[in-house]
Design an enzyme around this catalytic site. Structure first.
Site, PDB file in Angstrom:
ATOM      1  N   LYS A 165     -44.513  30.268 -75.318  1.00 23.54           N
ATOM      2  CA  LYS A 165     -45.479  29.583 -76.173  1.00 23.54           C
ATOM      3  C   LYS A 165     -46.121  30.598 -77.101  1.00 23.54           C
ATOM      4  O   LYS A 165     -46.711  31.584 -76.640  1.00 23.54           O
ATOM      5  CB  LYS A 165     -46.532  28.876 -75.317  1.00 23.54           C
ATOM      6  CG  LYS A 165     -47.617  28.213 -76.159  1.00 23.54           C
ATOM      7  CD  LYS A 165     -48.526  27.358 -75.323  1.00 23.54           C
ATOM      8  CE  LYS A 165     -49.635  26.765 -76.169  1.00 23.54           C
ATOM      9  NZ  LYS A 165     -50.519  25.894 -75.393  1.00 23.54           N
TER      10      LYS A 165
ATOM     11  N   LYS B 278     -55.701  32.766 -80.062  1.00 23.77           N
ATOM     12  CA  LYS B 278     -55.262  32.896 -78.665  1.00 23.77           C
ATOM     13  C   LYS B 278     -54.241  34.013 -78.499  1.00 23.77           C
ATOM     14  O   LYS B 278     -53.405  33.975 -77.600  1.00 23.77           O
ATOM     15  CB  LYS B 278     -54.709  31.536 -78.202  1.00 23.77           C
ATOM     16  CG  LYS B 278     -55.734  30.403 -78.295  1.00 23.77           C
ATOM     17  CD  LYS B 278     -55.250  29.103 -77.640  1.00 23.77           C
ATOM     18  CE  LYS B 278     -56.350  28.042 -77.663  1.00 23.77           C
ATOM     19  NZ  LYS B 278     -55.931  26.775 -77.003  1.00 23.77           N
TER      20      LYS B 278
ATOM     21  N   GLU C 189     -40.339  36.241 -70.668  1.00 20.38           N
ATOM     22  CA  GLU C 189     -41.287  35.212 -70.204  1.00 20.38           C
ATOM     23  C   GLU C 189     -40.554  34.112 -69.425  1.00 20.38           C
ATOM     24  O   GLU C 189     -40.998  33.675 -68.376  1.00 20.38           O
ATOM     25  CB  GLU C 189     -41.995  34.561 -71.407  1.00 20.38           C
ATOM     26  CG  GLU C 189     -43.158  35.357 -71.978  1.00 20.38           C
ATOM     27  CD  GLU C 189     -44.416  35.247 -71.118  1.00 20.38           C
ATOM     28  OE1 GLU C 189     -44.373  34.652 -70.031  1.00 20.38           O
ATOM     29  OE2 GLU C 189     -45.448  35.791 -71.546  1.00 20.38           O
TER      30      GLU C 189
ATOM     31  N   LYS D 115     -42.178  26.572 -77.668  1.00 20.73           N
ATOM     32  CA  LYS D 115     -43.172  25.896 -78.491  1.00 20.73           C
ATOM     33  C   LYS D 115     -43.787  26.877 -79.474  1.00 20.73           C
ATOM     34  O   LYS D 115     -44.124  27.985 -79.043  1.00 20.73           O
ATOM     35  CB  LYS D 115     -44.250  25.349 -77.545  1.00 20.73           C
ATOM     36  CG  LYS D 115     -45.422  24.699 -78.226  1.00 20.73           C
ATOM     37  CD  LYS D 115     -46.441  24.331 -77.189  1.00 20.73           C
ATOM     38  CE  LYS D 115     -47.675  23.812 -77.899  1.00 20.73           C
ATOM     39  NZ  LYS D 115     -48.794  23.697 -77.021  1.00 20.73           N
TER      40      LYS D 115
ATOM     41  N   SER E  61     -47.922  19.505 -83.330  1.00 19.58           N
ATOM     42  CA  SER E  61     -48.708  18.693 -84.256  1.00 19.58           C
ATOM     43  C   SER E  61     -48.536  19.103 -85.717  1.00 19.58           C
ATOM     44  O   SER E  61     -48.374  18.245 -86.591  1.00 19.58           O
ATOM     45  CB  SER E  61     -50.178  18.755 -83.849  1.00 19.58           C
ATOM     46  OG  SER E  61     -50.625  20.103 -83.793  1.00 19.58           O
TER      47      SER E  61
ATOM     48  N   TYR F 296     -44.355  13.679 -81.344  1.00 21.11           N
ATOM     49  CA  TYR F 296     -45.272  12.579 -81.641  1.00 21.11           C
ATOM     50  C   TYR F 296     -44.522  11.426 -82.302  1.00 21.11           C
ATOM     51  O   TYR F 296     -45.049  10.322 -82.415  1.00 21.11           O
ATOM     52  CB  TYR F 296     -46.416  13.080 -82.539  1.00 21.11           C
ATOM     53  CG  TYR F 296     -47.208  14.169 -81.847  1.00 21.11           C
ATOM     54  CD1 TYR F 296     -48.162  13.847 -80.886  1.00 21.11           C
ATOM     55  CD2 TYR F 296     -46.961  15.513 -82.102  1.00 21.11           C
ATOM     56  CE1 TYR F 296     -48.857  14.835 -80.207  1.00 21.11           C
ATOM     57  CE2 TYR F 296     -47.653  16.516 -81.424  1.00 21.11           C
ATOM     58  CZ  TYR F 296     -48.596  16.171 -80.480  1.00 21.11           C
ATOM     59  OH  TYR F 296     -49.265  17.147 -79.798  1.00 21.11           O
TER      60      TYR F 296
HETATM   61  C1  PBG Z   1     -53.250  23.452 -74.839  1.00 22.59           C
HETATM   62  C2  PBG Z   1     -52.174  22.931 -75.723  1.00 22.59           C
HETATM   63  C3  PBG Z   1     -52.036  23.104 -77.099  1.00 22.59           C
HETATM   64  C4  PBG Z   1     -50.933  22.339 -77.474  1.00 22.59           C
HETATM   65  C5  PBG Z   1     -50.422  21.757 -76.325  1.00 22.59           C
HETATM   66  N1  PBG Z   1     -51.192  22.146 -75.238  1.00 22.59           N
HETATM   67  C6  PBG Z   1     -52.865  23.826 -78.095  1.00 22.59           C
HETATM   68  C7  PBG Z   1     -53.108  25.254 -77.955  1.00 22.59           C
HETATM   69  O1  PBG Z   1     -52.466  25.968 -77.185  1.00 22.59           O
HETATM   70  O2  PBG Z   1     -54.004  25.710 -78.651  1.00 22.59           O
HETATM   71  C8  PBG Z   1     -50.447  22.169 -78.877  1.00 22.59           C
HETATM   72  C9  PBG Z   1     -49.681  20.936 -79.148  1.00 22.59           C
HETATM   73  C10 PBG Z   1     -49.519  20.594 -80.577  1.00 22.59           C
HETATM   74  O3  PBG Z   1     -49.931  21.326 -81.496  1.00 22.59           O
HETATM   75  O4  PBG Z   1     -48.967  19.519 -80.815  1.00 22.59           O
HETATM   76  N2  PBG Z   1     -53.145  24.744 -74.394  1.00 22.59           N
END
Ligand code: PBG
Length: 365
Positions: free
Chosen positions: A233, A257, A273, A288, A314, A353
């Site tokens: 991620k 983050k 990972e 992701k 998203s 989505y």
């Molecule tokens: C929470 C999480 C996130 C997403 C899924 N779980 C956001 C993040 O890590 O800040 C993102 C999903 C998306 O953007 O559709 N940790």
């Protein structure tokens, strides 16, 4: 440039003299075929000329079996709130979510992922609401499970919906601490499993959390609950609209983050990972974001051959919808093309989505 008219016998390769159909392995291990004399005898367009040959030679397929639908749940009843930065996406109250899942189920979508929009009054520095057995996501998961036991339910394990600072873990002296966070994540995983969640999906990127969560689940009799690890991620700006949707954006502010999510510059690190998460007991791994990280999906699938999911996040969804709304691109066709691209890259399933829209289109085809 070499003068091709002056090929000497010594320079001539055996392949030039006797073209064969023998497969040739290239550096990456994929197979290439020596062409039978090349053009004009070889015409790649022959198999493309008619729909029936195109269908026969199609290498990858997208089906409804590949789709997981992420949904946002909010408190209350009979209320839907559009997500401003995600056209077409709504936060639903649990009763409406149960109805929406009925449609997804009827379309054949195998699983959903539930994300809670947590009341700001419940957010604290240490995110205690995350392991309240009666929290919103637990109630929603239980309601969906009761109404639709056949559909898979995935829940995120991470503290960001619950923390006042918007980070995925506990913050001590300005740093998201690892080990203490993992203990809380285990408690969060347990309340979700107890509520009926089938797939626990740690999305927090703490070290050692998969092993700890597996042990915690097994210790409480949840040995059948799956772990879908957000293994690779990245610290991505493509999550912006999601943070809007769950209301963690304002909390996070200008913070990012990067001390726990991966650097978008890195690729080998993703393999490490993933290897660690598999060793710790992940049943499924995920990459992701999606489209900008197809190279990672392919490498992970090739290296490990384990169930590999991808999250079309998203920001990817929003870019597509925004351009389509302007009439600048054909939204539906691009959506289907991008989903197929995930299959081509080696993904076994896709969080998107657009799952319901895609399932409808697949039905029409
Ligand atoms: C929470 C999480 C996130 C997403 C899924 N779980 C956001 C993040 O890590 O800040 C993102 C999903 C998306 O953007 O559709 N940790």
């Amino acid at each position: 440039m070499a003068d091709v008219t002056k090929i000497t016998p010594r320079m001539r390769q055996p392949a030039d003299e006797a073209p064969t159909e023998r497969p040739v392995r290239d550096r990456t291990g994929s197979t290439r075929f020596a062409e039978a004399g090349g053009f004009p005898r070889t015409r790649m367009r022959r198999t493309r000329r008619q729909p029936w040959t195109r269908r026969l030679v199609q290498e990858n397929h997208l089906t409804v079996d590949d789709l997981i639908w992420p949904v946002f749940v909010q408190e209350g009843t009979a209320e839907r709130t559009p997500v401003r930065s995600m056209p077409g996406v709504e936060r639903l109250t649990t009763d409406l979510l149960v109805e929406a899942v009925a449609e997804a189920k009827a379309l054949g979508i195998p699983a959903i992922a539930i994300f809670p929009v947590v009341d700001p009054a419940l957010k604290t520095a240490d995110g205690e609401e995350a392991y309240n057995p009666d929290n919103l996501v637990c109630r929603a998961a239980a309601a969906v499970k009761r109404a639709h036991p056949e559909i898979g339910i995935m829940c995120d394990v991470a503290l960001d919906p619950y923390t006042s600072h918007g980070h995925d873990g506990l913050v001590r002296d300005g740093y998201v601490v690892n080990d203490e966070t993992v203990e809380v994540l285990c408690r969060q995983a347990l309340v979700q499993a107890a509520a009926g969640c089938d797939m626990i999906a740690p999305s927090d990127m703490m070290d050692g959390r998969v092993k700890a969560i597996r042990d915690a689940l097994d210790g409480e009799g949840f040995e059948r609950v799956l772990i879908l690890s957000y293994a690779a991620k990245y610290a991505s700006a493509f999550y912006g609209p999601f943070r809007d949707a769950v209301g963690s954006a304002t909390a996070l502010g200008a913070d990012d983050k990067r001390t726990y999510q991966m650097d978008p510059a890195n690729s080998d690190e993703a393999l490490r990972e993933v290897a660690i998460d598999i060793a710790e007991g992940a049943d499924i791994v995920m990459v992701k974001p999606g489209l900008p990280y197809l190279d990672i999906v392919r490498r992970v699938k090739d290296a490990f051959g384990v169930p590999t999911f991808v999250y079309q996040v998203s920001g990817e969804y929003t870019m597509l919808k925004a351009a389509a709304a302007q009439g600048w691109i054909e939204g539906d066709r691009i959506m289907m093309e991008s989903l197929l691209a995930f299959k081509r890259a080696g993904a076994d399933a896709i969080l998107t989505y657009s799952a319901v829209e895609a399932a409808k289109r697949l039905k029409q085809e």
